[in-house]
Write an enzyme that holds these catalytic residues in place. Structure first.
Site, short mmCIF file in Angstrom:
data_model
loop_
_atom_site.label_atom_id
_atom_site.label_comp_id
_atom_site.label_asym_id
_atom_site.label_seq_id
_atom_site.Cartn_x
_atom_site.Cartn_y
_atom_site.Cartn_z
CE LYS A 155 -32.97 -7.90 -4.55
NZ LYS A 155 -32.34 -8.97 -5.67
CG ASN A 156 -35.47 -8.15 -8.44
OD1 ASN A 156 -34.04 -8.43 -7.52
ND2 ASN A 156 -35.62 -9.48 -8.19
CB CYS A 185 -30.32 -16.04 -3.99
SG CYS A 185 -30.22 -15.18 -3.39
NE ARG A 231 -31.22 -17.55 -9.98
CZ ARG A 231 -31.14 -16.07 -9.74
NH1 ARG A 231 -30.41 -16.39 -8.61
NH2 ARG A 231 -32.14 -15.07 -9.53
CG ASP A 243 -38.00 -13.16 -5.39
OD1 ASP A 243 -38.03 -14.47 -5.71
OD2 ASP A 243 -38.09 -12.32 -5.92
NE ARG A 283 -27.14 -10.88 -2.57
CZ ARG A 283 -26.95 -12.13 -3.57
NH1 ARG A 283 -26.28 -13.01 -3.38
NH2 ARG A 283 -26.61 -11.68 -5.14
C1 EPZ Z 1 -35.36 -13.22 -11.26
O1 EPZ Z 1 -34.42 -14.24 -11.62
C2 EPZ Z 1 -34.90 -12.21 -9.99
N1 EPZ Z 1 -33.24 -11.28 -9.91
C3 EPZ Z 1 -35.50 -13.36 -8.49
O2 EPZ Z 1 -35.09 -12.46 -7.45
C4 EPZ Z 1 -36.48 -13.80 -9.00
O3 EPZ Z 1 -36.56 -14.69 -7.82
C5 EPZ Z 1 -36.53 -14.61 -10.41
O4 EPZ Z 1 -36.17 -13.25 -11.12
C6 EPZ Z 1 -38.41 -14.96 -10.73
O5 EPZ Z 1 -39.10 -13.67 -10.01
C7 EPZ Z 1 -33.27 -10.50 -10.33
O6 EPZ Z 1 -33.95 -9.64 -10.56
C8 EPZ Z 1 -31.88 -9.71 -10.37
P1 EPZ Z 1 -36.17 -15.95 -13.97
P2 EPZ Z 1 -34.20 -13.92 -13.09
O7 EPZ Z 1 -34.83 -15.56 -15.59
O8 EPZ Z 1 -34.01 -13.39 -14.00
C9 EPZ Z 1 -35.38 -20.37 -15.74
C10 EPZ Z 1 -34.61 -12.04 -5.98
O9 EPZ Z 1 -34.43 -13.25 -4.77
N2 EPZ Z 1 -34.58 -19.75 -16.83
O10 EPZ Z 1 -37.12 -15.16 -14.72
O11 EPZ Z 1 -32.67 -15.21 -12.32
C11 EPZ Z 1 -34.70 -20.18 -14.41
O12 EPZ Z 1 -34.12 -21.10 -14.21
C12 EPZ Z 1 -34.51 -12.85 -6.96
O13 EPZ Z 1 -34.45 -11.45 -5.67
C13 EPZ Z 1 -34.12 -20.88 -18.07
O14 EPZ Z 1 -33.88 -21.75 -17.87
O15 EPZ Z 1 -35.90 -15.42 -12.89
C14 EPZ Z 1 -35.74 -20.50 -13.84
O16 EPZ Z 1 -36.61 -21.29 -13.01
C15 EPZ Z 1 -34.22 -14.60 -6.20
N3 EPZ Z 1 -32.71 -20.11 -18.42
C16 EPZ Z 1 -36.71 -19.43 -14.63
O17 EPZ Z 1 -36.43 -19.97 -15.97
C17 EPZ Z 1 -32.84 -18.53 -19.16
O18 EPZ Z 1 -32.32 -18.83 -20.14
C18 EPZ Z 1 -36.62 -18.17 -14.35
O19 EPZ Z 1 -36.02 -17.64 -13.77
C19 EPZ Z 1 -33.68 -17.72 -18.03
C20 EPZ Z 1 -34.09 -18.02 -17.03
#
Ligand code: EPZ
Length: 431
Positions: free
Chosen positions: A22-23, A117, A122, A305, A398
């Site tokens: 999915k991702n 989620c 985020r 995850d 989802r």
């Molecule tokens: C992706 O989310 C996935 N979602 C998430 O999967 C997954 O948990 C996550 O990556 C980590 O592997 C999708 O791909 C749609 P990040 P994403 O940007 O991209 C912080 C699932 O269950 N951050 O790697 O949103 C953020 O708050 C979902 O399938 C910032 O501070 O995750 C977090 O603490 C849930 N500023 C950390 O970085 C930013 O601009 C990692 O977030 C971006 C992120």
């Protein structure tokens, strides 16, 4: 209201086929709209977030044709609307990839602030930082992220935080920027690599995906093509843990074992056997589970995850285990539900779970707070004494295709019920 009714106790035994990731699919669908030529994508999972994304793309004028349950044909040659703000796309995180795609292609995009989620704050600052470094003016107004550029120019971008979403979004936009973009401290997840491979298959020049420095030499345009999405690492890991928790013997098929290394390592540590072949892994759980310590980390570390699934296993392991969540700040909401099923877990400081293993779970009425926690709670119910009713299964839908059906095929006593009559029928059937 749709719920899962589950009677615990059966070990899961047999084979399960894993769907596409999915991702990886979410950004690849968005990026497919960057060319005016037709793109065919295969191994798309049939899950709610993907279907919402496809509807969103249809609504703005992308020609979308489902050519099979897992394949889709897209053509972004007649996009009529660069404002992406329909109600349903607010609920998914992946809609923000249209920002990178349209900024690259049209130098202009407006996309609603993303949902997804509820697992903590985020941020999107790293996405915006990257777009600005490429020369875009970015503002947030009326709930929309608006990005505009006269010209997009390659840049050297250092990510302050390892972010899957920001790495992919900047990589997508930079594909059609002028000159070279270098993203340092980039995320290395398999889906980052998959998006880069897709872009390259359409004529992009992206190097280094899968390491912490990605170099993108901008090209003038992308062309159409055909692409197959990688298998879903997290769906695979979820079934591997389902085998471990239910004392089962499951062969998880259509996977890339390399992507599962941290998950396999933890299963071995807690006493399971794991056999790897070219495109499958078999998990056998015949001994008591052992305690351990886990910290979630960006890839190749243990994935956030998989954190709830790991906790569900450790709550049945001998001794005291510690699980530390280092990616999201609010990802232990499901623990209250697990405690209602008999687990002995204390969450300290919001990011650390101290788990004293118990002998068994007991069935209860529980509510799912988010996607991965939902799958984990179902796994707990599969091994619990008695019946469990699981509410909030729309979260599970989802991201998991045919979740309860795949579990049924492995011998689980689980049914989708909508009425009291359905539930009573299930109780009669399973005794
Ligand atoms: C992706 O989310 C996935 N979602 C998430 O999967 C997954 O948990 C996550 O990556 C980590 O592997 C999708 O791909 C749609 P990040 P994403 O940007 O991209 C912080 C699932 O269950 N951050 O790697 O949103 C953020 O708050 C979902 O399938 C910032 O501070 O995750 C977090 O603490 C849930 N500023 C950390 O970085 C930013 O601009 C990692 O977030 C971006 C992120």
């Amino acid at each position: 209201m749709k719920q899962y009714a589950i009677k615990g106790g059966n070990p899961l035994v047999g084979d399960v086929e894993i769907a596409g990731a999915k991702n990886a699919a979410l950004p690849i669908l968005a990026a497919a709209a960057m060319t005016d030529e037709t793109v065919y994508i295969d191994n798309i999972p049939d899950v709610r977030d993907i279907n919402v994304m496809l509807d969103t793309m249809r609504n703005i004028g992308v020609a979308v044709k489902r050519t099979g349950r897992h394949s889709v044909m897209l053509n972004g040659g007649n996009i009529t609307n660069l404002t992406v703000d329909d109600e349903s796309c607010k609920k998914i995180r992946g809609s923000y990839y249209l920002l990178g795609a349209f900024l690259g292609k049209y130098k202009y995009a407006e996309v609603v602030l993303p949902g997804g989620c509820d697992i903590g704050c985020r941020g999107i600052d790293q996405h915006l930082k990257g777009f600005r470094a490429l020369g875009a003016e970015v503002v947030i107004e009326h709930g929309l992220i608006k990005a505009r550029a006269e010209r997009l120019r390659g840049s050297h971008i250092y990510m302050d935080k390892v972010s899957v979403g920001a790495t992919i979004n900047i990589m997508i936009a930079a594909t059609l920027a002028e000159g070279m973009t270098i993203i340092e401290n980039s995320a290395k997840e398999p889906h980052v690599v998959d998006v880069a491979n897709f872009l390259n298959s359409c004529g992009a020049n992206v190097r280094g995906a899968g390491t912490d420095v990605i170099r993108i030499r901008g090209v003038a345009k992308l062309h159409g093509g055909e692409y197959t999405i990688i298998p879903d690492q997290i769906e695979a890991g979820t079934f591997m843990f389902a085998a471990a928790v239910t004392k089962g013997d499951v062969t998880v098929k259509n996977v890339i074992p390399k992507h599962l290394e941290s998950i396999t390592a933890k299963l071995l540590e807690i006493g399971c056997e794991v056999e790897e072949a070219d495109d499958c892994v078999r998990v056998v759980s015949s001994k008591p589970l052992m305690h351990t310590q886990v910290r979630t980390l960006p890839y190749p570390g243990f994935p956030t995850d998989m954190q709830p699934q790991m906790t569900v296993a450790l709550a049945l392991a001998r001794g005291t285990s510690i699980v530390t969540e280092s990616i999201f700040e609010n990802r232990f909401k499901y623990v209250d539900e697990l405690v209602r099923m008999g687990a002995d877990i204390k969450v300290e400081g919001g990011d650390t779970a101290i788990i004293d293993g118990v002998a068994r779970y007991t069935g209860a009425s529980i509510t799912v707070p988010d996607l991965r926690a939902g799958a984990a709670l179902v796994i707990a119910a599969l091994t619990a004494e008695g019946f469990t009713m699981v509410d909030g299964i729309q979260y599970i839908e989802r991201g998991y295709e045919d979740f309860y059906i795949k579990l049924q095929n492995l011998g689980a006593q689980i049914e989708l019920v909508e009425t009291e009559k359905d539930y009573q029928k299930f109780r009669l059937k399973v005794g």
